[in-house]
Design a protein around this motif. Structure first.
Motif, PDB file in Angstrom:
ATOM      1  N   LYS A   3      14.459   4.091 134.147  1.00 39.81           N
ATOM      2  CA  LYS A   3      13.114   3.839 134.667  1.00 39.81           C
ATOM      3  C   LYS A   3      12.096   4.780 134.027  1.00 39.81           C
ATOM      4  N   ILE A   4      12.495   6.040 133.849  1.00 38.12           N
ATOM      5  CA  ILE A   4      11.594   7.003 133.197  1.00 38.12           C
ATOM      6  C   ILE A   4      11.299   6.580 131.767  1.00 38.12           C
ATOM      7  N   ILE A   5      12.339   6.183 131.033  1.00 41.76           N
ATOM      8  CA  ILE A   5      12.137   5.748 129.645  1.00 41.76           C
ATOM      9  C   ILE A   5      11.265   4.508 129.600  1.00 41.76           C
ATOM     10  N   GLU A   6      11.423   3.620 130.575  1.00 40.93           N
ATOM     11  CA  GLU A   6      10.576   2.423 130.628  1.00 40.93           C
ATOM     12  C   GLU A   6       9.107   2.796 130.840  1.00 40.93           C
ATOM     13  N   TYR A   7       8.840   3.746 131.758  1.00 40.77           N
ATOM     14  CA  TYR A   7       7.468   4.192 131.975  1.00 40.77           C
ATOM     15  C   TYR A   7       6.890   4.830 130.720  1.00 40.77           C
TER      16      TYR A   7
ATOM     17  N   LEU B  91      22.169  10.750 125.554  1.00 38.74           N
ATOM     18  CA  LEU B  91      20.787  10.595 125.095  1.00 38.74           C
ATOM     19  C   LEU B  91      20.534  11.309 123.782  1.00 38.74           C
ATOM     20  N   SER B  92      21.313  12.361 123.496  1.00 37.73           N
ATOM     21  CA  SER B  92      21.089  13.079 122.234  1.00 37.73           C
ATOM     22  C   SER B  92      21.435  12.232 121.026  1.00 37.73           C
ATOM     23  N   GLN B  93      22.214  11.145 121.225  1.00 39.58           N
ATOM     24  CA  GLN B  93      22.585  10.265 120.115  1.00 39.58           C
ATOM     25  C   GLN B  93      21.573   9.149 119.894  1.00 39.58           C
ATOM     26  N   GLN B  94      20.554   9.040 120.762  1.00 35.35           N
ATOM     27  CA  GLN B  94      19.581   7.945 120.674  1.00 35.35           C
ATOM     28  C   GLN B  94      18.334   8.437 119.940  1.00 35.35           C
TER      29      GLN B  94
ATOM     30  N   THR C  66      12.144   9.753 119.092  1.00 29.60           N
ATOM     31  CA  THR C  66      10.877   9.243 118.562  1.00 29.60           C
ATOM     32  C   THR C  66       9.868   8.994 119.679  1.00 29.60           C
ATOM     33  N   LEU C  67      10.355   8.452 120.808  1.00 30.52           N
ATOM     34  CA  LEU C  67       9.472   8.196 121.944  1.00 30.52           C
ATOM     35  C   LEU C  67       8.869   9.493 122.478  1.00 30.52           C
ATOM     36  N   LEU C  68       9.689  10.528 122.629  1.00 25.99           N
ATOM     37  CA  LEU C  68       9.180  11.813 123.122  1.00 25.99           C
ATOM     38  C   LEU C  68       8.173  12.413 122.146  1.00 25.99           C
ATOM     39  N   PHE C  69       8.430  12.263 120.871  1.00 18.90           N
ATOM     40  CA  PHE C  69       7.501  12.796 119.876  1.00 18.90           C
ATOM     41  C   PHE C  69       6.160  12.075 119.949  1.00 18.90           C
ATOM     42  N   ARG C  70       6.184  10.764 120.170  1.00 18.96           N
ATOM     43  CA  ARG C  70       4.932  10.015 120.286  1.00 18.96           C
ATOM     44  C   ARG C  70       4.171  10.410 121.557  1.00 18.96           C
TER      45      ARG C  70
ATOM     46  N   LEU D  49      16.843  20.660 124.638  1.00 21.67           N
ATOM     47  CA  LEU D  49      18.075  20.213 125.284  1.00 21.67           C
ATOM     48  C   LEU D  49      18.831  19.191 124.444  1.00 21.67           C
ATOM     49  N   LEU D  50      18.102  18.282 123.813  1.00 23.40           N
ATOM     50  CA  LEU D  50      18.751  17.187 123.084  1.00 23.40           C
ATOM     51  C   LEU D  50      19.195  17.593 121.683  1.00 23.40           C
TER      52      LEU D  50
END
Length: 1362
Positions: A13-17, A54-57, A62-66, A87-88
């Motif tokens: 849900k967090i990633i979707e937001y 999540l570290s493999q995704q 890229t999403l966090l960087f954006r 962390l990742l």
């Protein structure tokens, strides 16, 4: 708490937001970003498993960087993102356990996130993290002086110093060879003689060069053999380095002229034993070199060795395969014999490796040399087979080597086709004769290998050669007569006896051989021969003396739980081939194929054909067996592990045949780009892996007692020994009981089962559908589809580690599973045709579609070999076909699921579509299937949009149109798809069928996507289509001048299709797009169509397309309507500034076409009136219509007489045209000027029509609004009577139209008030008003009801006032 939020999918849900926030540039859920990031950080800190995942995704990183870029001014957000990156990115470092000699098999993940101190020193971490040891507690720290005192360390330092000083080995060796000393550094750092020799030998280039020099300068055989041995060690060193690609030795050999060094040893025949030993070493080295270069072969090397092998005389490498007569008669010692056998062994091994090296070669010259070499080698091996020791002796090493070489050679398609003197079929017949002689002499006449292990390799290679040979003969034989060449007389011959049988009975004992690979290959040969009806009949006749006959034998093997999957798979293919031939429902005389025959000894009842087949399947519990097989499918790696809990060896059973049955046989191509025939699929793929099912041995299933198919009343032979080793007792029941314990089966077997079920569905649709439902087979088969398995295997191939399974094994897993998906897709398509409900169950369909989309989006580039990528393309083709079939046959159920699944993987699917379109030349089937699916999907969505446009539910699901036009994250993907499809369309010739496929996809995209229309406009699609239409017009005009040329009659000219496609593309490009319509106006669309008009009149389909184009062009586009009114002679039309009466315009041509009543083609009639309805809204066009007296045709309409109260379609079309004309005052004047038009409209209003029952009332309604027209309406009593009568109509629409018309008529028109105050009319108005007030108690709920009440209220008020 963490467990609860994890169960609620908080992370997803967090990633979707965050995705939604990034997609809207942070403007939508800005307030949730910081809390979401904080929650994500806290969860990852406490959950090491989630952190690893999540570290493999890379997409999450890229999403966090954006997010950090969008909110770069918010320090809190940036800090949270930095903490998440910490962390990742450092998760792997934090999970490093302390070194241990015996690490645990399941290492536990650390509960607390901590990093080594070295990380803190190296990186500026933005957050505080717990740290652990600065120096590993297991590190041994010694003083530097102690290290330097050690001789190995000082030697290494000295060599490393010199290598660095001279910038590499090449310069260092030059310095050493020059003999000069360097005075710039200490003597302790100078190389000694020993060091120089080490550098020279360990450096591959210099070491190999030294070997070549030794060979050139050699004076004895021993020196050359020593140098060749040293060269082999360099190859071994490359292999042991465990590095991918070419090693140092391979690189050095590419730059050295070593061919000329070895050339002289390969061009002459050996004259003595020492020559033969030397030649053995050289051939062994060449074989090793080719094996190392198999993945990246050197074309120069392959050309060189092929030219050696194709020399005319002498040709020692080929000539040494066959001993001359003189050599054969010589009495030689054992040593000479062993050397010659070793030489032949190395030669055949070299040829086998050479053939396998061409798997990845694409050079045409090299391949042409290979084809010639294959046929020459085939002839040499045939000679070897004939001069080999007699096969009844047990010493068969040369025979086994020869047959192994034949197996490698015959695996290539067309191996017999390149002999200048011998026909391919003749070579095949010679091979067949020799191979059958081996089988009969050694195997059949000696009772198989049941009593001995000798000759096991001979049997295996012989049967494999026969399998390959069957396909070669299929390719070259023009009919099925070649099958009779495989018949053999069996049984001992004497003076008083004749052969006991003639046919394929020699093949049956091989089906029960001890070796599963022999059983598999021999059954594969049976499936190849049964591809033809003659083979089915011959094999059936050969099984007459076997209990159950061919049908019972094959079904018994298929359902035998003790048999391995690869053997059962081939039995399924034989049964599938037997079902291809139509079988009768009852006995038919002189009918060659009767199908199965079942006889019940108790009742004496006999069945034949389809009833017998159903009885056989029922009594064998066929579908129940399949249910158990599907439930126990095993997708894992095919390993034989006695300690594994999944595989149990039953006590008292011998697991023979398992020693070498788990190896891979590799053929030239595991999967071709095009579909194979289902019956021959198994035999074209000779790369097989043993199934897990063979690891678990179960008691055999009792076979079914069947009457031989050839004759129903033929008695069973008493006391006859059957070739099967597990013959059931004579009293065995007809039904085969289900085993209590089931073994695991492979996806490869289930793929054959799917093909078999597909054929059963064709033969007996209803019975098979019922059986599917009872056994729940479709649900179980679809439940096996798991995209996660494919994704994991591909990931393993991408990141293969030394501890990983062999790459070939993983590739086999993927290949077999993809084959299963293809077979399942074909089966599901057949189910959709027969009974869609089998597939359209909601709990089955949604997971299946999700898995299909995930399989389609597996990234296969830059990591997989060519064959596996081809297998993916093959499977994708069938998956696209299945999705298209779902949309066609069950669009109402499947459309939303398919759209939702596509939306979740939209970016990846765009890449897949682009890739498939780019494969139009290499893989046309995938190109066609992908674009066909896209066209069907867009068509289905457009159809559903028209049906549900008034429903709010249609907006709850994502649509392909919105994804194509409104997706923010992937702006370039739809444009790239539009570009590749447009390039594919424009890049292919008009005669290419693939151009039509691209055109269909482009038509669908243009119809729904504004972005596609915009891209087409930028790409000059409109101008290109116009130029194409001009060119076609010029060509048609030119052809019309040629005598005897039937223009537009020769379909092969392609002008009709070309012109039709161009007009359809223009139509969809202009649809509801004013910018494109302006471009078409500037490109002179109307003049071009006007010039084509004579040709359009000659073909109804072209006329229909042209009229549809004009309808779209003129809709809501006044400039386009006006362009039809003016003369368009010449290249350019007359501009608006020079308007005048047109003596010749496209408008007049249209009016002339519409005046032909009745038209032969009702579709054209309807389209032309729809087009005129568009033009009727234009002032200029109405002027042309009036001047042409076209409306006079309306007065000549004939109304239906007698009891028929329904209007003709032509009348309705005229009414719609007049309605559009009546929207303007000038049009209303045109209607009123027609004498008798109002009377005719009043008469028409008395008739009924379902689609448009109130058009005449609407025309009257429109005319009443003009003050100039009111006197004429009032003067016509029929019109007033009709309007007044409609006030009493039971239909509210008619009441509303009449009330509005009368209100408009009486407004500001006193004479109308006086006329309508007639008591009868006024009474009707009052009654209508009172009824309306009662009916519309709350008129505000409906605007139409409120308007209805207002009209009557005002009308009553006007008539009541003085």
């Amino acid at each position: 708490m963490h467990a609860a939020v994890k169960k609620l999918c908080l992370i997803d849900k967090i990633i979707e937001y965050l995705n939604e926030c990034v997609g809207q540039d942070g403007k939508v859920v800005e307030c949730l970003v910081q809390p979401c990031l904080t929650l994500l950080r806290k969860v990852l800190c406490a959950d090491p498993v989630m952190r690893v995942s999540l570290s493999q995704q890379s997409s999450l990183l890229t999403l966090l960087f954006r997010v950090s870029l969008i909110f770069h001014e918010d320090c809190t957000v940036v800090t949270e993102v930095a903490a998440l990156f910490c962390l990742l990115l450092f998760d792997e470092v934090s999970r490093m356990e302390m070194w241990s000699v015996n690490p645990s098999s399941n290492p536990s993940l650390p509960s607390v996130f901590s990093l080594p101190v070295s990380i803190f020193r190296r990186y500026h971490l933005p957050v505080h993290v717990i740290g652990h040891h600065a120096v590993s507690p297991y590190a041994i720290v010694l003083p530097l002086s102690d290290f330097l005192a050690l001789k190995p360390v000082s030697d290494m330092l000295r060599i490393a110093w010199n290598l660095s000083w001279y910038h590499g080995s090449d310069n260092l060796l030059k310095q050493v060879n020059s003999g000069t000393d360097n005075q710039e550094f200490l003597d302790t750092l100078k190389l000694s003689t020993k060091d120089s020799l080490i550098v020279k030998i360990t450096y591959a280039a210099s070491g190999l060069q030294d070997c070549f020099c030794s060979i050139v300068q050699a004076t004895a055989h021993r020196d050359v053999r020593a140098a060749v041995t040293r060269m082999s060690f360099y190859l071994l060193n490359d292999k042991l380095s465990l590095k991918g690609g070419i090693g140092p030795c391979g690189v050095a050999l590419k730059s050295l002229a070593w061919h000329t060094v070895l050339n002289r040893f390969l061009q002459v025949l050996p004259a003595c034993t020492e020559d033969e030993k030397l030649l053995i070493d050289i051939i062994h080295f060449l074989n090793k070199l080719m094996k190392e270069q198999r993945k990246n072969p050197s074309v120069e090397f392959l050309n060189w060795i092929l030219e050696l092998l194709l020399r005319h005389s002498p040709n020692p490498l080929l000539d040494l395969l066959v001993l001359t007569e003189t050599q054969a008669r010589e009495e030689i010692d054992d040593i000479r014999t062993a050397i010659r056998q070793q030489l032949q062994k190395e030669l055949i091994a070299l040829f086998n490796t050479l053939l396998l090296s061409f798997m990845a070669v694409t050079d045409r010259e090299c391949l042409e040399l290979l084809y010639v070499f294959q046929t020459q080698l085939a002839l040499k091996l045939l000679q070897c087979l004939r001069v080999t020791d007699a096969p009844h002796f047990y010493g068969l090493p040369s025979l086994e080597r020869t047959l192994r070489g034949m197996a490698h050679l015959t695996a290539f398609q067309g191996w017999s086709s390149h002999s200048p003197l011998t026909r391919p079929l003749d070579i095949c017949m010679k091979y067949l004769s020799g191979l059958l002689e081996v089988i009969t002499s050694f195997y059949v006449e000696r009772g198989g290998n049941a009593m001995s292990f000798m000759g096991k390799g001979v049997t295996k290679s012989t049967v494999l050669c026969l399998l390959h040979l069957s396909h070669e003969m299929m390719a070259h034989a023009r009919s099925s007569e070649w099958i009779s060449l495989w018949f053999l007389p069996l049984g001992s011959l004497s003076e008083e006896q004749t052969p006991t049988q003639q046919g394929l009975a020699w093949l049956i004992p091989l089906w029960v051989d001890r070796d599963p690979e022999v059983r598999f290959t021999s059954l594969g040969l049976g499936s190849a021969l049964t591809t033809f009806e003659a083979g089915c009949v011959a094999l059936t006749n050969s099984c007459q003396n076997i209990s159950g006959g061919l049908w019972g034998t094959v079904v018994n093997i298929l359902l035998d739980q003790s048999e391995c999957s690869m053997v059962r798979r081939e039995a399924a293919f034989i049964l599938q081939n037997l079902l291809v031939i139509p079988m009768p429902m009852e006995t038919i005389k002189d009918y060659t194929w009767q199908g199965p025959c079942v006889h019940d000894e108790d009742s004496g009842l006999s069945l034949i054909g389809k009833p017998a087949l159903q009885a056989l399947l029922y009594h064998c519990h066929f579908y129940e067996h399949l249910n158990q097989m599907v439930k126990h499918c095993y997708l894992g790696l095919y390993r034989f592990d006695l300690n594994s809990s999944a595989f149990v060896i039953s006590e008292g059973r011998d697991s023979n045949g398992l020693d070498d049955s788990f190896k891979f046989w590799r053929a030239p191509s595991r999967m071709s780009s095009q579909d194979h025939d289902p019956s021959s699929l198994s035999t074209t793929e000779t790369m097989v892996a043993a199934s897990v099912g063979s690891a678990e041995i179960q008691p055999p299933v009792q076979s079914v007692v069947l009457l031989p198919e050839a004759s129903r009343d033929q008695p069973m032979a008493q006391g006859e020994h059957e070739p099967t080793s597990s013959r059931p007792p004579p009293h065995s029941p007809l039904s085969a009981p289900l085993p209590q314990q089931c073994v695991f089966v492979t996806a490869s077997l289930l793929s054959a089962i799917c093909s078999l079920l597909d054929n059963l569905l064709v033969i007996a649709p209803r019975d098979t559908v019922n059986a599917f439902g009872k056994a729940h087979l479709i649900e179980l088969l679809c439940g096996i589809v798991d995209a996660t398995f494919i994704e994991a295997c591909v990931q393993e191939l991408r990141t293969s580690l030394p501890s990983s399974p062999p790459v070939e094994h993983v590739q086999a897993q993927v290949s077999f599973f993809l084959e299963y998906l293809s077979s399942l897709s074909r089966l599901l398509q057949s189910c959709l045709l027969v009974e869609p409900n089998l597939v359209t169950q909601d709990d089955l369909l949604k997971p299946l579609i999700n898995n299909i989309i995930r399989v389609l989006t597996v990234c296969i580039n830059n990591a997989l070999d060519v064959e596996l990528i081809s297998a993916f393309y093959h499977t994708w083709t069938h998956l696209f076909d299945l999705l298209a079939a779902l949309l066609r046959k069950a669009g109402a159920v499947s459309h939303s699921s398919i759209t939702s699944a596509l939306a979740r993987h939209w970016a990846a699917m765009m890449d897949v579509f682009c890739e498939c379109v780019g494969l139009s030349s290499r893989c046309p089937a995938l190109y066609t299937a992908s674009l066909h699916f896209l066209s069907v999907l867009l068509t289905e969505e457009a159809r559903r949009h028209c049906q549900d446009k008034d429903k709010a539910s249609s907006l709850s699901h994502p649509t392909i149109t919105s994804l194509l036009d409104e997706t923010q994250d992937n702006q370039k993907s739809p444009d790239r798809l539009n570009e590749v499809i447009l390039q594919c369309y424009e890049g292919k010739s008009s005669r290419d069928t693939l151009k039509r496929v691209a055109a269909n996809a482009l038509l669908s995209l243009l119809a729904v996507s504004r972005r596609t229309q915009k891209h087409a406009l930028k790409a000059d699609l409109i101008d290109n289509c116009m130029e194409q239409m001009k060119h076609i017009n010029a060509q048609l005009n030119l052809d019309s001048l040629r005598p005897g040329k039937a223009v537009l009659k020769k379909k092969e000219d392609g002008f009709i299709k070309e012109l039709s496609i161009a007009m359809q593309l223009l139509r969809n490009c202009l649809y509801q797009n004013e910018e494109c319509k302006e471009a078409a106006l500037e490109a002179h669309l109307v003049p071009v169509l006007h010039s084509l008009w004579p040709w359009l009149l000659m073909d109804d389909s072209l006329m229909q397309n042209a009229l549809q184009l004009l309808c779209v062009y003129t809709a809501n586009f006044p400039n386009g309507c006006s362009s039809l009114c003016w003369s368009s002679y010449g290249q350019y039309p007359v501009h608006a500034a020079h308007r005048g009466a047109s003596s010749s315009s496209l408008m007049l041509c249209i009016l002339k076409l519409a005046s032909q009543m009745p038209l032969e083609n009702t579709n054209i009639q309807q389209t032309v009136f729809l087009f005129l309805s568009n033009l009727a809204l234009s002032h200029d066009c109405k002027g042309v219509i009036q001047k042409s007296n076209f409306l006079q045709n309306f007065l000549s309409l004939t109304l239906p007489k007698g009891g028929n109260k329904h209007l003709s379609n032509l009348t309705i079309l005229w009414l719609k045209l007049l309605l559009n004309i009546s929207f303007g005052e000038d049009g209303q004047q045109m209607i009123l000027r027609l004498d008798g038009c109002l009377d005719l409209l009043t008469e028409i209003s008395k008739y009924k029509h379902k689609s448009s029952p109130y058009i005449p009332l609407l025309i009257f309604h429109n005319i009443c609004f003009s003050p100039a027209n009111k006197p004429k309406i009032l003067a016509n009593e029929k019109v007033i009577t009709i309007l007044a009568a409609c006030l009493e109509s039971k239909n509210q629409n008619a009441q509303r139209i009449a009330a509005a018309a009368l209100w408009a008529l009486t407004y500001n028109y006193q004479k109308a008030k006086t006329t309508l105050k007639n008591p009868s009319i006024k009474r009707k108005v009052d009654e209508a008003y009172s009824l309306a007030k009662k009916a519309f108690s709350n008129p505000e709920e409906s605007p139409l009801n409120a308007y209805h009440l207002k009209c009557l209220e005002n009308l009553v008020h006007l008539l009541s006032s003085s």
